[in-house]
Design a protein around this motif. Sequence first.
Motif, PDB file in Angstrom:
ATOM      1  N   ALA A   1      -4.800   7.640   0.961  1.00  0.00           N
ATOM      2  CA  ALA A   1      -4.173   6.567   0.199  1.00  0.00           C
ATOM      3  C   ALA A   1      -5.052   5.331   0.331  1.00  0.00           C
ATOM      4  O   ALA A   1      -5.334   4.865   1.440  1.00  0.00           O
ATOM      5  CB  ALA A   1      -2.773   6.271   0.727  1.00  0.00           C
ATOM      6  N   VAL A   2      -5.534   4.805  -0.784  1.00  0.00           N
ATOM      7  CA  VAL A   2      -6.373   3.603  -0.799  1.00  0.00           C
ATOM      8  C   VAL A   2      -5.678   2.566  -1.674  1.00  0.00           C
ATOM      9  O   VAL A   2      -4.707   2.859  -2.361  1.00  0.00           O
ATOM     10  CB  VAL A   2      -7.789   3.914  -1.318  1.00  0.00           C
ATOM     11  N   ARG A   3      -6.175   1.343  -1.651  1.00  0.00           N
ATOM     12  CA  ARG A   3      -5.504   0.263  -2.380  1.00  0.00           C
ATOM     13  C   ARG A   3      -6.323  -0.146  -3.592  1.00  0.00           C
ATOM     14  O   ARG A   3      -7.380  -0.778  -3.464  1.00  0.00           O
ATOM     15  CB  ARG A   3      -5.287  -0.939  -1.456  1.00  0.00           C
TER      16      ARG A   3
ATOM     17  N   LYS B   1      -3.340   7.077   5.623  1.00  0.00           N
ATOM     18  CA  LYS B   1      -3.016   5.879   4.855  1.00  0.00           C
ATOM     19  C   LYS B   1      -4.077   4.808   5.120  1.00  0.00           C
ATOM     20  O   LYS B   1      -4.148   4.237   6.205  1.00  0.00           O
ATOM     21  CB  LYS B   1      -1.629   5.351   5.235  1.00  0.00           C
TER      22      LYS B   1
ATOM     23  N   GLY C   1       0.818  -1.206   0.000  1.00  0.00           N
ATOM     24  CA  GLY C   1       0.000   0.000   0.000  1.00  0.00           C
ATOM     25  C   GLY C   1       0.853   1.258   0.000  1.00  0.00           C
ATOM     26  O   GLY C   1       1.818   1.370   0.772  1.00  0.00           O
TER      27      GLY C   1
ATOM     28  N   ALA D   1      -9.296   6.089  -7.286  1.00  0.00           N
ATOM     29  CA  ALA D   1      -8.031   6.187  -6.553  1.00  0.00           C
ATOM     30  C   ALA D   1      -7.442   7.585  -6.669  1.00  0.00           C
ATOM     31  O   ALA D   1      -6.911   8.136  -5.691  1.00  0.00           O
ATOM     32  CB  ALA D   1      -7.043   5.153  -7.083  1.00  0.00           C
TER      33      ALA D   1
ATOM     34  N   SER E   1      -4.424   2.152   2.903  1.00  0.00           N
ATOM     35  CA  SER E   1      -4.062   1.261   1.801  1.00  0.00           C
ATOM     36  C   SER E   1      -3.413  -0.048   2.229  1.00  0.00           C
ATOM     37  O   SER E   1      -3.163  -0.912   1.384  1.00  0.00           O
ATOM     38  CB  SER E   1      -3.102   1.993   0.850  1.00  0.00           C
ATOM     39  N   SER E   2      -3.126  -0.218   3.519  1.00  0.00           N
ATOM     40  CA  SER E   2      -2.357  -1.406   3.928  1.00  0.00           C
ATOM     41  C   SER E   2      -3.006  -2.220   5.034  1.00  0.00           C
ATOM     42  O   SER E   2      -2.368  -3.115   5.598  1.00  0.00           O
ATOM     43  CB  SER E   2      -0.953  -0.984   4.383  1.00  0.00           C
TER      44      SER E   2
END
Length: 379
Positions: free
Chosen positions: A343-345, A46, A33, A334, A48-49
Amino acid sequence: MTTTENDTSAVAGEAHTISPRPVVDRLPRYAAGKPPVAIEGLQSYKLSSNENPFPPLPSVLEAIAAHPNVNRYPDPLATALRTELASFLDVPAEDIVTGGGSLGALNQLLATFAGQREDGTQDEVIYPWRSFEAYPISVGLSGARSVQVPLLADGRHDLEAMAAAVTERTRMVLLCTPNNPTGPVLSTEEVEGFLAKVPSDVIVVIDEAYEDFVRDPDAVNGVEIYRRHQNAVVLRTFSKGAGLAGLRVGYSISHPHLTQYLRVTAVPFAVSQIAEQAAIASLQHHDEVVERIQALVAERTRVVEGLKALGWAIPQAEGNFVWLDLGENTPEFAVLAEQQALAVRAFGTEGMRVTIGEEEANSRFLALCATYTKGPRVS
């Protein structure tokens, strides 16, 4: 005699002839991510992870500070942690093998039981797809062949198709519950029915990296399945619920006829003293860990209900994330999230996984979804 420029070029040219194993060129690259982009006037987040946004408990940080002797090798068997886990889970300590996160524990399983046979044929490992993106990498590096079975339309495992995919070469089946990145869990009834169809010499791995966040009363409990089935293996980790992702500590639970071999292939010193003590402290203060997990579950409920109120259709969400089936609109969404310092995945043009994070981050995500008209809608 000094090395000339031409000599150096020749050496560099020779290095270009070195090639990796053929399988390496066929493996996908793991995409971690990405961190959020800084946007003036906005706090960046964040999502994303699938990290726990809360830091470890103060008691855990104290345990880390109390073990500064990193100049010494850790106990390769992580005896103290396995003893604590045995008491916590009510399983024999001998049935627990630690690893560098649940992925490290999985890699040990694959290295031990799946690969290329002496006659050159490949073992097969079956798993749902899309699922944890490290699966094809780990299976490929083991020398085994991936057999990917597409998910159902609602993001769930197609257990009927997975059972039908079993052949005489199948050595292992991976079940991911909740499934990362789509979110649904498997029920006890589903897993028991699946195991009844699978030969007893095929290992069935129940990957429960996100089990701390599960609230579905019908969801399978991997430890209970392991108690009833000799070919069942459970994977768990301290990365998610306990917030120890950076310390890399996980484990597998299986019966002695499997662990006797896993101890041979286990990576020596995979779990550091600091990681071991942090995990032990997390178990000893489990009630406090659960309070933080429950706060994230409450935020997940708020996000899911908010999305549904906006008319979005999403799969069951039992991890610390939600899945948006955006298809070809995934890259566009995104970019819009990035412009909001989120922040995305994104998974190509398949969909979007968004971690449940801080309250403000979740609210900003919902506000973005309220303005986006191309999301999957309830029909």
